[in-house]
Design a protein around this motif. Sequence first.
Motif, PDB file in Angstrom:
ATOM      1  N   TYR A  51      -4.781  -4.306  -0.203  1.00  0.00           N
ATOM      2  CA  TYR A  51      -3.362  -3.668  -0.772  1.00  0.00           C
ATOM      3  C   TYR A  51      -2.340  -4.810  -0.464  1.00  0.00           C
ATOM      4  O   TYR A  51      -1.706  -5.290  -1.612  1.00  0.00           O
ATOM      5  CB  TYR A  51      -3.031  -2.461  -0.033  1.00  0.00           C
ATOM      6  CG  TYR A  51      -1.454  -2.124  -0.302  1.00  0.00           C
ATOM      7  CD1 TYR A  51      -1.535  -1.510  -1.648  1.00  0.00           C
ATOM      8  CD2 TYR A  51      -0.692  -2.274   0.400  1.00  0.00           C
ATOM      9  CE1 TYR A  51       0.078  -1.217  -2.155  1.00  0.00           C
ATOM     10  CE2 TYR A  51       0.796  -1.762   0.131  1.00  0.00           C
ATOM     11  CZ  TYR A  51       1.056  -1.144  -1.178  1.00  0.00           C
ATOM     12  OH  TYR A  51       2.155  -1.000  -1.516  1.00  0.00           O
ATOM     13  N   ARG A  54      -2.806  -7.795  -2.982  1.00  0.00           N
ATOM     14  CA  ARG A  54      -2.135  -7.394  -4.071  1.00  0.00           C
ATOM     15  C   ARG A  54      -0.667  -7.744  -4.303  1.00  0.00           C
ATOM     16  O   ARG A  54       0.028  -7.863  -5.477  1.00  0.00           O
ATOM     17  CB  ARG A  54      -2.726  -6.058  -4.617  1.00  0.00           C
ATOM     18  CG  ARG A  54      -4.180  -5.961  -5.045  1.00  0.00           C
ATOM     19  CD  ARG A  54      -4.239  -4.690  -5.771  1.00  0.00           C
ATOM     20  NE  ARG A  54      -4.090  -3.416  -4.954  1.00  0.00           N
ATOM     21  CZ  ARG A  54      -4.915  -2.740  -3.918  1.00  0.00           C
ATOM     22  NH1 ARG A  54      -6.182  -3.376  -3.677  1.00  0.00           N
ATOM     23  NH2 ARG A  54      -4.724  -1.750  -3.371  1.00  0.00           N
ATOM     24  N   LEU A  55      -0.165  -7.244  -3.265  1.00  0.00           N
ATOM     25  CA  LEU A  55       1.441  -7.268  -3.068  1.00  0.00           C
ATOM     26  C   LEU A  55       1.847  -8.979  -3.396  1.00  0.00           C
ATOM     27  O   LEU A  55       2.693  -9.357  -3.922  1.00  0.00           O
ATOM     28  CB  LEU A  55       2.139  -6.711  -2.046  1.00  0.00           C
ATOM     29  CG  LEU A  55       2.353  -5.214  -1.877  1.00  0.00           C
ATOM     30  CD1 LEU A  55       2.594  -4.856  -0.557  1.00  0.00           C
ATOM     31  CD2 LEU A  55       3.127  -4.690  -2.801  1.00  0.00           C
ATOM     32  N   SER A  60       0.628  -6.019  -7.591  1.00  0.00           N
ATOM     33  CA  SER A  60       1.273  -4.660  -7.350  1.00  0.00           C
ATOM     34  C   SER A  60       2.658  -5.037  -7.020  1.00  0.00           C
ATOM     35  O   SER A  60       2.959  -5.903  -6.184  1.00  0.00           O
ATOM     36  CB  SER A  60       0.734  -4.052  -6.121  1.00  0.00           C
ATOM     37  OG  SER A  60       1.503  -2.715  -6.099  1.00  0.00           O
TER      38      SER A  60
END
Length: 304
Positions: A51, A54-55, A60
């Motif tokens: 996660y 991805r940031l 994201s």
Amino acid sequence: MSSNELGGFLRSRRERLTPKAAGLRPGLAHRRVPGLRREELAELAGVSVGYYTRLEQGASSSASDAVIDALAVALRLDPEEHEHLRALAAPRSPTRPRARRSVLRPEVRRLVAAMSGTPAVVIDHRVDVLGWNRLGHALLAGHLPFDAPDGRVRPNLARMLFLDPHHRALYRDWPAKATVTVSALRRAAARYPSDAGLTRLVGELATDSAEFARLWARRPVRTCAHAIRELDHPLVGALTLANETLVLPDDDQQLGLFHAEPDSPAADALALLAHQVSDRDRRVVGEVPDEHSAVPTSETGVHP
């Protein structure tokens, strides 16, 4: 602006934070960079490595408040950096209005003009100069026409600071002023990611000034609502002035004011500058002969 400002800011703060500063025990493995690895930051913030990756990579573009707060704690962000991270991570509405050319309200213009003994200037989020009074103009940019803010191309404090040698020479504390100015543009970019005018300005400055490009890459976000400015004015010499910035929230504009300590050399110099401005204005309407002028009237230097 880059489509991944959030990732760029996270990466810059991750790379500046050493494992020791983050409270991690040093490992035995060789480290290619002094900063934290992605997996280390993800563990500190309590999120998965995938996660967080991805940031940072832009896959994201937004994060919850809880995640932002956890990342801010893990990265040891100060309150200004924390708020900037929150602005970058805010969901972007496709219908969000774009920033337009700022307009100085007549009431603000009259207020600024009434401050005849205090240098005053109003800027917008792009640090375009929207207006100034006579003394503010004489203090900051006497080599430009007084009515320049009303022209098609307005004076811009960042452009003047990095590209106009007359304005640059005014600041004895130029590096500090430059950092604050770049920080203001960084914060504006977070609030107005689709502002084409701001994007053009940053591109121009990054191309024409290596100093701006280096500062922009560091992603500073420091605010400066008040400061002591050490100035070298071409007409009245050294000045030590307090610079106070007041926010006009309804218009996303700022009113900058300069004042000197009473009965100080700076107060005397500011009074002399005000007297020269008054003499010049009287000369314009024919009360004082032109040959008594103490202020140059020709425009020189780089027009912002």
